[in-house]
Design a protein around this motif. Structure first.
Motif, short mmCIF file in Angstrom:
data_model
loop_
_atom_site.label_atom_id
_atom_site.label_comp_id
_atom_site.label_asym_id
_atom_site.label_seq_id
_atom_site.Cartn_x
_atom_site.Cartn_y
_atom_site.Cartn_z
N GLY A 72 -18.00 3.13 7.71
CA GLY A 72 -17.57 4.45 8.15
C GLY A 72 -16.26 4.47 8.91
N LYS A 73 -15.62 3.30 9.03
CA LYS A 73 -14.33 3.20 9.72
C LYS A 73 -13.30 2.64 8.75
CE LYS A 73 -16.70 2.16 14.01
NZ LYS A 73 -16.97 1.14 15.01
N PHE A 74 -12.15 3.29 8.70
CA PHE A 74 -11.09 2.82 7.81
C PHE A 74 -10.51 1.51 8.35
CE2 PHE A 74 -10.94 7.48 7.00
CZ PHE A 74 -11.37 7.42 5.69
N ASP A 75 -10.38 0.50 7.47
CA ASP A 75 -9.90 -0.80 7.90
C ASP A 75 -8.68 -1.29 7.14
OD1 ASP A 75 -11.28 -1.52 5.50
OD2 ASP A 75 -13.06 -1.98 6.69
N ALA A 76 -8.12 -0.44 6.29
CA ALA A 76 -6.90 -0.79 5.57
C ALA A 76 -6.13 0.48 5.27
CB ALA A 76 -7.22 -1.53 4.28
N ALA A 77 -4.82 0.33 5.16
CA ALA A 77 -3.96 1.47 4.85
C ALA A 77 -2.90 1.03 3.86
CB ALA A 77 -3.30 2.01 6.11
N ALA A 78 -2.63 1.89 2.88
CA ALA A 78 -1.55 1.66 1.93
C ALA A 78 -0.63 2.87 1.96
CB ALA A 78 -2.11 1.45 0.52
N VAL A 79 0.67 2.63 1.88
CA VAL A 79 1.64 3.73 1.92
C VAL A 79 2.72 3.56 0.86
CG1 VAL A 79 1.32 4.18 4.39
CG2 VAL A 79 3.09 2.61 3.66
N ASP A 80 3.31 4.68 0.50
CA ASP A 80 4.49 4.68 -0.36
C ASP A 80 5.68 4.64 0.59
OD1 ASP A 80 6.56 5.09 -2.11
OD2 ASP A 80 5.90 7.08 -2.75
N ALA A 81 6.11 3.44 0.94
CA ALA A 81 7.14 3.26 1.97
C ALA A 81 8.52 3.75 1.54
CB ALA A 81 7.23 1.79 2.37
N ASP A 82 8.82 3.70 0.24
CA ASP A 82 10.16 4.08 -0.20
C ASP A 82 10.20 5.41 -0.96
OD1 ASP A 82 9.00 3.31 -2.59
OD2 ASP A 82 10.28 1.55 -2.86
N GLY A 83 9.08 6.12 -1.06
CA GLY A 83 9.06 7.45 -1.66
C GLY A 83 9.20 7.49 -3.16
N ASP A 84 8.92 6.35 -3.84
CA ASP A 84 9.08 6.33 -5.30
C ASP A 84 7.81 6.70 -6.06
OD1 ASP A 84 7.49 4.11 -4.96
OD2 ASP A 84 8.83 2.73 -6.02
N GLY A 85 6.74 7.07 -5.35
CA GLY A 85 5.50 7.45 -5.99
C GLY A 85 4.52 6.32 -6.18
N ASN A 86 4.89 5.10 -5.76
CA ASN A 86 3.99 3.95 -5.86
C ASN A 86 3.63 3.45 -4.47
OD1 ASN A 86 4.07 3.63 -8.77
ND2 ASN A 86 6.19 2.97 -8.49
N LEU A 87 2.34 3.20 -4.25
CA LEU A 87 1.93 2.62 -2.97
C LEU A 87 2.41 1.18 -2.95
CD1 LEU A 87 -1.68 4.06 -2.83
CD2 LEU A 87 0.32 4.87 -1.59
N ASP A 88 3.25 0.84 -1.97
CA ASP A 88 3.89 -0.47 -1.99
C ASP A 88 3.81 -1.25 -0.70
OD1 ASP A 88 5.69 1.12 -0.56
OD2 ASP A 88 7.07 1.27 -2.23
N ALA A 89 3.11 -0.73 0.28
CA ALA A 89 2.94 -1.48 1.53
C ALA A 89 1.48 -1.30 1.97
CB ALA A 89 3.89 -0.96 2.61
N MET A 90 0.84 -2.43 2.33
CA MET A 90 -0.56 -2.36 2.74
C MET A 90 -0.76 -3.16 4.02
SD MET A 90 -3.81 -2.58 0.43
CE MET A 90 -5.46 -2.48 1.03
N VAL A 91 -1.60 -2.60 4.88
CA VAL A 91 -1.94 -3.28 6.13
C VAL A 91 -3.47 -3.28 6.22
CG1 VAL A 91 -1.80 -3.16 8.64
CG2 VAL A 91 0.13 -2.43 7.25
#
Length: 87
Positions: free
Chosen positions: A66-85
């Motif tokens: 019930g707790k989020f433990d990872a995050a992915a983002v589109d760091a450069d705005g190109d429409g692809n998720l490209d950074a994950m923590v």
């Protein structure tokens, strides 16, 4: 706070439909709350910050607690998720 729409669709590609709750916010962003394991709690939260139909970030609950433990983002705005923590 409820959802504007609720859908059943195979988000994970495993042939099983997940429940997706869609929330359209006043600021134009759209949130997709996905219950991957069928327990009634979102395991994935995908956010389209500007409502353009392209996901900008995703929060994930890998262990189903019930707790989020990872995050992915589109760091450069190109429409692809490209950074994950991960936590």
């Amino acid at each position: 706070m409820g959802f504007d729409e609720v859908h059943k669709m195979d988000i994970t590609g495993d042939g099983v439909d997940e429940t997706v709750g869609v929330r359209r916010n006043d600021d134009g962003s759209v949130e997709y709350h996905v219950d991957v394991d069928g327990d009634g709690v979102a395991d994935m939260l995908a956010t389209d910050k500007d409502g353009d139909g392209v996901i900008d970030s995703v929060l994930l609950d890998h262990d189903g607690d019930g707790k989020f433990d990872a995050a992915a983002v589109d760091a450069d705005g190109d429409g692809n998720l490209d950074a994950m923590v991960e936590k």
